[in-house]
Design an enzyme around this catalytic site. Sequence first.
Site, short mmCIF file in Angstrom:
data_model
loop_
_atom_site.label_atom_id
_atom_site.label_comp_id
_atom_site.label_asym_id
_atom_site.label_seq_id
_atom_site.Cartn_x
_atom_site.Cartn_y
_atom_site.Cartn_z
N GLY A 9 0.87 -1.17 0.00
CA GLY A 9 0.00 0.00 0.00
C GLY A 9 0.90 1.22 0.00
N VAL A 13 -0.42 6.59 4.10
CA VAL A 13 0.25 5.98 5.26
C VAL A 13 1.47 5.17 4.80
CG1 VAL A 13 0.01 4.40 7.22
CG2 VAL A 13 -1.91 5.86 6.58
N GLY A 14 1.28 4.36 3.74
CA GLY A 14 2.35 3.48 3.29
C GLY A 14 3.59 4.24 2.84
N ASP A 33 2.31 -1.47 -4.51
CA ASP A 33 0.93 -0.99 -4.66
C ASP A 33 0.39 -1.54 -5.98
OD1 ASP A 33 -0.63 1.66 -3.18
OD2 ASP A 33 -1.44 0.95 -5.10
N ARG A 82 -13.32 4.70 3.40
CA ARG A 82 -14.78 4.67 3.26
C ARG A 82 -15.22 5.74 2.27
NH1 ARG A 82 -18.14 4.47 8.77
NH2 ARG A 82 -20.18 5.07 7.98
N ARG A 88 -20.20 0.75 7.06
CA ARG A 88 -19.02 0.18 7.73
C ARG A 88 -18.80 -1.26 7.28
NH1 ARG A 88 -16.50 2.25 12.58
NH2 ARG A 88 -17.50 4.22 12.94
N ASN A 95 -12.24 -4.37 2.35
CA ASN A 95 -10.87 -4.49 2.87
C ASN A 95 -10.53 -5.93 3.25
OD1 ASN A 95 -10.16 -1.93 2.29
ND2 ASN A 95 -10.34 -1.13 4.36
N VAL A 118 -1.93 -2.30 9.42
CA VAL A 118 -2.35 -0.92 9.66
C VAL A 118 -3.78 -0.69 9.13
CG1 VAL A 118 -1.84 1.53 9.16
CG2 VAL A 118 0.04 -0.08 9.53
N ASN A 120 -7.59 -0.49 8.23
CA ASN A 120 -8.81 -0.52 9.05
C ASN A 120 -9.91 -1.36 8.41
OD1 ASN A 120 -8.29 1.00 11.38
ND2 ASN A 120 -8.39 2.91 10.21
N HIS A 175 -9.33 -0.43 18.14
CA HIS A 175 -9.01 0.88 17.61
C HIS A 175 -10.32 1.61 17.33
CE1 HIS A 175 -6.89 3.98 15.65
NE2 HIS A 175 -7.12 3.61 14.42
N1 LIG Z 1 -4.50 1.50 12.33
C1 LIG Z 1 -4.55 2.82 12.34
O1 LIG Z 1 -4.42 3.44 13.39
C2 LIG Z 1 -4.70 3.57 11.05
C3 LIG Z 1 -4.37 4.92 10.95
C4 LIG Z 1 -4.47 5.57 9.72
C5 LIG Z 1 -4.95 4.86 8.61
N2 LIG Z 1 -5.31 3.57 8.75
C6 LIG Z 1 -5.79 2.77 7.61
O2 LIG Z 1 -4.70 2.52 6.72
C7 LIG Z 1 -5.21 2.29 5.41
C8 LIG Z 1 -4.45 3.14 4.41
O3 LIG Z 1 -4.71 4.50 4.62
P1 LIG Z 1 -4.14 5.60 3.61
O4 LIG Z 1 -4.49 6.91 4.16
O5 LIG Z 1 -2.73 5.28 3.27
O6 LIG Z 1 -5.05 5.29 2.32
P2 LIG Z 1 -4.66 5.58 0.80
O7 LIG Z 1 -5.93 5.46 0.03
O8 LIG Z 1 -3.85 6.81 0.69
O9 LIG Z 1 -3.70 4.34 0.42
C9 LIG Z 1 -4.15 3.03 0.30
C10 LIG Z 1 -3.32 2.40 -0.81
O10 LIG Z 1 -3.61 0.98 -0.87
C11 LIG Z 1 -3.50 0.61 -2.22
N3 LIG Z 1 -4.14 -0.69 -2.45
C12 LIG Z 1 -5.46 -0.99 -2.52
N4 LIG Z 1 -5.60 -2.31 -2.75
C13 LIG Z 1 -4.36 -2.83 -2.81
C14 LIG Z 1 -3.85 -4.14 -3.00
N5 LIG Z 1 -4.68 -5.19 -3.20
N6 LIG Z 1 -2.52 -4.32 -3.03
C15 LIG Z 1 -1.68 -3.29 -2.83
N7 LIG Z 1 -2.09 -2.02 -2.62
C16 LIG Z 1 -3.41 -1.82 -2.62
C17 LIG Z 1 -4.18 1.75 -2.97
O11 LIG Z 1 -3.82 1.75 -4.33
C18 LIG Z 1 -3.64 2.96 -2.21
O12 LIG Z 1 -2.46 3.48 -2.79
C19 LIG Z 1 -6.72 2.58 5.50
O13 LIG Z 1 -7.42 1.37 5.68
C20 LIG Z 1 -6.83 3.45 6.74
O14 LIG Z 1 -8.12 3.40 7.32
C21 LIG Z 1 -5.18 2.91 9.94
#
Ligand SMILES: NC(=O)c1ccc[n+]([C@@H]2O[C@H](COP(=O)([O-])OP(=O)(O)OC[C@H]3O[C@@H](n4cnc5c(N)ncnc54)[C@H](O)[C@@H]3O)[C@@H](O)[C@H]2O)c1
Length: 310
Positions: A9, A13-14, A33, A82, A88, A95, A118, A120, A175
């Site tokens: 990803g 975040v990634g 990704d 979302r 939800r 996911n 990470v 959600n 969380h």
């Molecule tokens: N655990 C926590 O405390 C916490 C905090 C922040 C965000 N998050 C979660 O982290 C996740 C990512 O958030 P973000 O802001 O980076 O979102 P984002 O949309 O910026 O990035 C998600 C990435 O995942 C990629 N992706 C989708 N399907 C894929 C797959 N099968 N293989 C590889 N890559 C794939 C997308 O192309 C995208 O680049 C979300 O689910 C968000 O809710 C969790």
Amino acid sequence: MRNKITVVGGGNVGASCAINLAMKEIGDVVLVDIVEGVPVGKGLDMLQTGPIEGYDSRVIGANDYGPTENSDVVVITAGLARKPGMSRDDLLLANYEVIKNVTEQVAKHSPNAILVLVTNPLDAMCWVAHQVSKFPKHRVVGMAGVLDTARFRAFIAAELNVSVENVTAVVLGGHGDTMVPVVRLSSVSGIPLTELMDKATLDKLVDRTRNGGAEIVKYLKTGSAYYAPAAAAAEMVESILKDKKKVLPCATYLEGEYGIHGLFVGVPVKLGAKGIEKIYEIKLNDEEKAMLAKSAAAVQELIDVMKKKM
Ligand SMILES: NC(=O)c1ccc[n+]([C@@H]2O[C@H](COP(=O)([O-])OP(=O)(O)OC[C@H]3O[C@@H](n4cnc5c(N)ncnc54)[C@H](O)[C@@H]3O)[C@@H](O)[C@H]2O)c1
């Protein structure tokens, strides 16, 4: 031998996590990704940051798992956010598919890796990764508590005008809005918080922490927080790869601890080279126990929705 860290990803975040890891020089980083080309471009950009920031970590991006082969740690941030009109449960099931596919690939290419989830809804996605990978429970861990405590610590430090470094906080549970901040065990250099502020102020900070993610979403509008989440995941990876054995609140698979069976829920754990090396069971009072049970029930509900579709 350098460590290899894969981040799946390459979104907000990634990508932020990848550069954080590169700057820590704890291993080479592979960013994966599905969006064609984007992780490759971001990887090159991060590689070229090295000479300026002075790190020698190699960073590459890819659309396939070949370059991730035999990673030591894999951080999974892939997933959907979302969208309007999505419930939800819709997000949960979307996911679920992403984490299932990603975990299958990761387990095939890096069978000995430690997984740091990470995506959600976090506690439910840990459960999916654990089921699909069939990795032992100490090699699947979820990031949430490090972020939730960081938020709480930041608000406490600002309120008291003290260093964030002196503030320790304990947060348990799933969380999100059912998380359980254990105020009684939170302190500033050992001074209980309850001696430093009145209940109304404490309640206000707890409430702000619970809604910390939503507060940021309200401002960003099209996305959610990523600097602190990325830094939190990187802190966990560092504790594993340097075998620092930090005690951090993480989502871990519970088998009877805290009276919870077969669920990932956030509790304090020791994170070292083997992954989760110890789960700490704190004595809770009745109110805390009830809050934790409620939080675990919310996680169980998500698992039940997924089980129906499996
Ligand atoms: N655990 C926590 O405390 C916490 C905090 C922040 C965000 N998050 C979660 O982290 C996740 C990512 O958030 P973000 O802001 O980076 O979102 P984002 O949309 O910026 O990035 C998600 C990435 O995942 C990629 N992706 C989708 N399907 C894929 C797959 N099968 N293989 C590889 N890559 C794939 C997308 O192309 C995208 O680049 C979300 O689910 C968000 O809710 C969790």
